[in-house]
Motif scaffolding. Structure first.
Motif, PDB file in Angstrom:
ATOM      1  N   LEU A   1       0.838  -1.209   0.000  1.00  0.00           N
ATOM      2  CA  LEU A   1       0.000   0.000   0.000  1.00  0.00           C
ATOM      3  C   LEU A   1       0.864   1.248   0.000  1.00  0.00           C
ATOM      4  O   LEU A   1       1.622   1.487   0.943  1.00  0.00           O
ATOM      5  N   THR A   2       0.759   2.036  -1.048  1.00  0.00           N
ATOM      6  CA  THR A   2       1.457   3.322  -1.134  1.00  0.00           C
ATOM      7  C   THR A   2       0.494   4.418  -0.672  1.00  0.00           C
ATOM      8  O   THR A   2      -0.683   4.160  -0.450  1.00  0.00           O
TER       9      THR A   2
ATOM     10  N   SER B   1      -2.314  -1.137  -3.870  1.00  0.00           N
ATOM     11  CA  SER B   1      -3.370  -0.144  -3.631  1.00  0.00           C
ATOM     12  C   SER B   1      -3.855   0.426  -4.962  1.00  0.00           C
ATOM     13  O   SER B   1      -3.068   0.673  -5.874  1.00  0.00           O
ATOM     14  N   ASP B   2      -5.165   0.625  -5.066  1.00  0.00           N
ATOM     15  CA  ASP B   2      -5.781   1.022  -6.342  1.00  0.00           C
ATOM     16  C   ASP B   2      -5.194   2.314  -6.899  1.00  0.00           C
ATOM     17  O   ASP B   2      -5.168   2.513  -8.105  1.00  0.00           O
TER      18      ASP B   2
ATOM     19  N   HIS C   1       5.345   3.073  -9.725  1.00  0.00           N
ATOM     20  CA  HIS C   1       5.659   2.109  -8.670  1.00  0.00           C
ATOM     21  C   HIS C   1       5.155   0.709  -9.027  1.00  0.00           C
ATOM     22  O   HIS C   1       5.814  -0.283  -8.719  1.00  0.00           O
ATOM     23  N   VAL C   2       4.011   0.639  -9.670  1.00  0.00           N
ATOM     24  CA  VAL C   2       3.452  -0.661 -10.080  1.00  0.00           C
ATOM     25  C   VAL C   2       4.480  -1.417 -10.931  1.00  0.00           C
ATOM     26  O   VAL C   2       4.753  -2.601 -10.707  1.00  0.00           O
ATOM     27  N   LEU C   3       5.076  -0.705 -11.893  1.00  0.00           N
ATOM     28  CA  LEU C   3       5.995  -1.373 -12.820  1.00  0.00           C
ATOM     29  C   LEU C   3       7.303  -1.746 -12.133  1.00  0.00           C
ATOM     30  O   LEU C   3       7.906  -2.770 -12.445  1.00  0.00           O
ATOM     31  N   GLN C   4       7.741  -0.942 -11.175  1.00  0.00           N
ATOM     32  CA  GLN C   4       8.958  -1.312 -10.442  1.00  0.00           C
ATOM     33  C   GLN C   4       8.697  -2.495  -9.509  1.00  0.00           C
ATOM     34  O   GLN C   4       9.575  -3.332  -9.299  1.00  0.00           O
TER      35      GLN C   4
ATOM     36  N   ALA D   1      -5.661  -4.112  -4.514  1.00  0.00           N
ATOM     37  CA  ALA D   1      -5.868  -4.282  -3.074  1.00  0.00           C
ATOM     38  C   ALA D   1      -7.334  -4.119  -2.701  1.00  0.00           C
ATOM     39  O   ALA D   1      -7.773  -4.598  -1.654  1.00  0.00           O
ATOM     40  N   SER D   2      -8.114  -3.455  -3.558  1.00  0.00           N
ATOM     41  CA  SER D   2      -9.534  -3.269  -3.242  1.00  0.00           C
ATOM     42  C   SER D   2     -10.274  -4.602  -3.124  1.00  0.00           C
ATOM     43  O   SER D   2     -11.309  -4.665  -2.462  1.00  0.00           O
TER      44      SER D   2
END
Ligand code: ZN
Ligand code: ZN
Ligand code: ZN
Length: 374
Positions: A33-34, A116-117, A123-126, A139-140
């Motif tokens: 979760l960011t 997190s949605d 960040h998703v790609l890293q 995460a939802s």
């Protein structure tokens, strides 16, 4: 209640364990979760979204302890936040370190991760590169069912938000004057949203004259005139993190011919939809309750959006009040009921936030719903 006690009631320490158990039940190995509403829901930490990674890692129940990875320069802010009282380990990273590698080293290989949605693609790609084997999910899938069922403390926070925005609407008649622009009125409203207790202005819609027929019009330089209908839809976020959202429709002097007839249809429809709220009723049936009345009166084509949306730490969240959503309402679910009729060259909307109670409904907005002529 002191601010700390209120915070502890809104963001209880047991929520981390509840979320870890829900992740296990959903078959996810961990949640990442960011900053955003998901992180705030779990920890109370209202962190800033930055290119530097802040991330709460919550391994599924039985897979290890959660930790909060924070940029070294954000550590003091994280320690000053409610997250500090949860006993979650804070792991600072320095500018020259690889935070994604640090998360991977602590969690080990993952088969699946819930992100997190509102996590940035950056960040998703890293994370995808750091966990090449992990299926990425939203995460939802885990958090929405929890966030949708508000606790008593959360309903209390929404009630407080509703009262604050009602006080702003109560001040509207003195600002809506022929000769002033939508933008001037909007500036009064934004100032009042803060003065009445919000921490942040989320949106200010002042749709006058033909702009009243555009549901998400925001503000323009249009000058208000005698005979205008004005749709005012406003909301903000309280210091608690919980949001307000309320619409009223006003008329400056005598409204245009035909307007009052459909405004009465709208008011009847909005009442009927609110009255339909109780445990066990499907979300789509609340939409139908409003839509049937509007369609029977001949304005079906002019009701161009769903009836409502859930509200909490976000001003739009589950459950959506729309045809096709069969989610059964439960006590603690909070959402807007906001039918509108936009035949042009004017339009109207009435919006209240309501909460499903043990045996019915409570409205969290209570400003008069009759057409206010200013
Ligand atoms: Zn909207
Ligand atoms: Zn609204
Ligand atoms: Zn709304």
């Amino acid at each position: 209640m002191s601010a700390d006690a209120a915070g502890a009631a809104l963001y209880p320490a047991g929520r981390l364990a509840q979320v870890a158990a829900a992740s296990r039940a959903a078959g996810l190995d961990a949640l990442l979760l960011t900053p955003g509403p998901d992180l705030r829901y779990v920890t109370g930490y209202d962190a800033r979204q930055l290119e530097r990674l802040t991330c709460l890692a919550v391994p599924a129940q039985g897979e290890g302890d959660p930790f909060l990875l924070v940029p070294r320069l954000e550590l003091a802010a994280a320690q000053a936040s409610p997250a500090a009282s949860l006993g979650v380990e804070m792991v600072p990273w320095r500018e020259t370190e690889d935070p994604f590698g640090m998360v991977r080293d602590r969690l080990g290989a993952l088969g699946s991760a819930g992100l997190s949605d509102r996590m940035w693609a950056l960040h998703v790609l890293q994370f995808r590169a750091a966990f090449p084997q992990a299926a990425q999910r939203l995460a939802s899938a885990v958090l929405s069912p929890l966030r949708m069922r508000k606790t008593g403390a959360e309903v209390g926070a929404l009630r407080e938000a509703g009262e604050a925005i009602d006080r702003v609407h109560a001040r509207m008649p003195r600002w809506l004057r022929a000769g002033r622009t939508e933008r001037e009125v909007g500036a009064n409203i934004a100032e009042a949203i803060l003065a009445e207790g919000h921490a942040q202005v989320d949106f200010v819609i002042v749709g006058s004259g033909p702009n009243a027929a555009s549901p998400h019009h925001d503000l323009s330089g249009r000058v208000l005139a005698e005979g205008d209908v004005v749709v005012v839809d406003i909301g903000g976020t309280m210091p608690s993190g919980y949001c307000s959202d309320c619409t009223r429709t006003y008329a400056i002097g005598r409204p245009p011919a035909g307007f009052e007839a459909y405004y009465e249809v709208l008011r009847t429809a909005q009442d009927a939809a609110c009255d339909a709220v109780r445990p066990g009723v499907a979300a789509q049936d609340i939409d139908r309750a409003a839509r049937d009345i509007i369609a029977k009166a001949g304005y079906g084509e002019a009701f161009i959006h769903r009836t409502g949306h859930g509200i909490g730490l976000e001003s739009h969240e589950d459950p959506y009040i729309v045809e096709g959503n069969r989610t059964r309402l439960e006590p603690g679910m909070a959402f807007s009921v906001e039918p509108g009729i936009y035949p042009g060259p004017h339009g109207a909307r009435i919006e209240d936030i309501v909460v499903c109670t043990g045996d019915g409904v409570a409205r969290l907005n209570n400003a008069a719903r009759e057409l206010v002529i200013v």
